[in-house]
Design a protein around this motif. Structure first.
Motif, PDB file in Angstrom:
ATOM      1  N   LYS A 176     -65.365 -75.527  -1.795  1.00 42.01           N
ATOM      2  CA  LYS A 176     -65.129 -74.512  -2.821  1.00 42.01           C
ATOM      3  C   LYS A 176     -65.362 -75.096  -4.210  1.00 42.01           C
ATOM      4  O   LYS A 176     -65.964 -74.454  -5.072  1.00 42.01           O
ATOM      5  CB  LYS A 176     -63.713 -73.956  -2.725  1.00 42.01           C
ATOM      6  N   LYS A 216     -67.306 -77.636  -4.984  1.00 42.88           N
ATOM      7  CA  LYS A 216     -68.742 -77.879  -5.164  1.00 42.88           C
ATOM      8  C   LYS A 216     -69.470 -76.574  -5.470  1.00 42.88           C
ATOM      9  O   LYS A 216     -70.343 -76.543  -6.340  1.00 42.88           O
ATOM     10  CB  LYS A 216     -69.350 -78.541  -3.924  1.00 42.88           C
ATOM     11  N   ARG A 217     -69.129 -75.508  -4.751  1.00 44.35           N
ATOM     12  CA  ARG A 217     -69.786 -74.207  -4.992  1.00 44.35           C
ATOM     13  C   ARG A 217     -69.514 -73.708  -6.399  1.00 44.35           C
ATOM     14  O   ARG A 217     -70.417 -73.237  -7.088  1.00 44.35           O
ATOM     15  CB  ARG A 217     -69.335 -73.176  -3.962  1.00 44.35           C
ATOM     16  N   SER A 218     -68.283 -73.808  -6.863  1.00 42.73           N
ATOM     17  CA  SER A 218     -67.959 -73.311  -8.196  1.00 42.73           C
ATOM     18  C   SER A 218     -68.606 -74.177  -9.279  1.00 42.73           C
ATOM     19  O   SER A 218     -68.987 -73.679 -10.327  1.00 42.73           O
ATOM     20  CB  SER A 218     -66.452 -73.215  -8.411  1.00 42.73           C
ATOM     21  N   ASN A 269     -71.520 -75.564  -8.999  1.00 42.20           N
ATOM     22  CA  ASN A 269     -72.959 -75.299  -8.974  1.00 42.20           C
ATOM     23  C   ASN A 269     -73.332 -73.936  -9.544  1.00 42.20           C
ATOM     24  O   ASN A 269     -74.504 -73.651  -9.718  1.00 42.20           O
ATOM     25  CB  ASN A 269     -73.495 -75.410  -7.544  1.00 42.20           C
ATOM     26  N   ARG A 270     -72.352 -73.097  -9.812  1.00 38.88           N
ATOM     27  CA  ARG A 270     -72.650 -71.787 -10.391  1.00 38.88           C
ATOM     28  C   ARG A 270     -73.122 -71.960 -11.824  1.00 38.88           C
ATOM     29  O   ARG A 270     -72.589 -72.762 -12.583  1.00 38.88           O
ATOM     30  CB  ARG A 270     -71.409 -70.906 -10.399  1.00 38.88           C
ATOM     31  N   LEU A 271     -74.116 -71.179 -12.173  1.00 40.91           N
ATOM     32  CA  LEU A 271     -74.605 -71.197 -13.544  1.00 40.91           C
ATOM     33  C   LEU A 271     -73.643 -70.410 -14.422  1.00 40.91           C
ATOM     34  O   LEU A 271     -73.181 -69.342 -14.034  1.00 40.91           O
ATOM     35  CB  LEU A 271     -76.009 -70.582 -13.627  1.00 40.91           C
ATOM     36  N   PRO A 272     -73.374 -70.909 -15.618  1.00 44.44           N
ATOM     37  CA  PRO A 272     -72.505 -70.144 -16.499  1.00 44.44           C
ATOM     38  C   PRO A 272     -73.197 -68.847 -16.922  1.00 44.44           C
ATOM     39  O   PRO A 272     -74.417 -68.811 -17.107  1.00 44.44           O
ATOM     40  CB  PRO A 272     -72.294 -71.068 -17.693  1.00 44.44           C
ATOM     41  N   THR A 273     -72.437 -67.807 -17.033  1.00 48.12           N
ATOM     42  CA  THR A 273     -72.998 -66.527 -17.443  1.00 48.12           C
ATOM     43  C   THR A 273     -72.674 -66.287 -18.897  1.00 48.12           C
ATOM     44  O   THR A 273     -71.643 -66.738 -19.412  1.00 48.12           O
ATOM     45  CB  THR A 273     -72.439 -65.383 -16.589  1.00 48.12           C
TER      46      THR A 273
END
Length: 112
Positions: A95, A97-99, A101-105
């Motif tokens: 979890k 790692k996934r968060s 890797n998210r691109l900031p919006t």
């Protein structure tokens, strides 16, 4: 504070190892994928096996000016409790790692 890890190698006095002080070490893959070789507490050094889930003591060493973690294997976990703990930490790590890797919006209403 204690961190779980999985033992991949144990270094104890034996036919293929010679020790100056009789201490034991183990190479451990920590829950966050770091790999480190640590001291095994003398009371459990004969019981640690490859594949064991262990707890590593990260509490600070007392009487030092700076907080330096002990980083010693102090407990061996086996059976269902060990498997469940390892699975919980693995899920938590995924979890994270996934968060990460998210691109900031961009904020709503932002015109770039």
């Amino acid at each position: 504070m204690f961190h779980p890890g999985k033992v991949i190698y144990v270094f104890n006095c034996g036919k293929d190892e010679v020790s100056a002080n009789g201490e034991a070490q183990a190479t451990v893959i920590m829950w966050d994928e770091n790999m480190i070789t640590l001291e095994v507490h003398p009371r459990i050094k004969g019981n640690v096996r490859e594949g064991d889930i262990v707890l590593v003591d990260y509490r600070p060493i007392e009487k030092l000016n700076m907080p330096v973690p002990k980083q010693a294997i102090v407990k061996i976990l086996r059976g269902k409790k060990a498997k469940d703990l390892w699975a919980e930490y693995a899920e938590y790590h995924e979890k994270r790692k996934r968060s990460a890797n998210r691109l900031p919006t961009a904020p709503q209403g932002y015109i770039g």
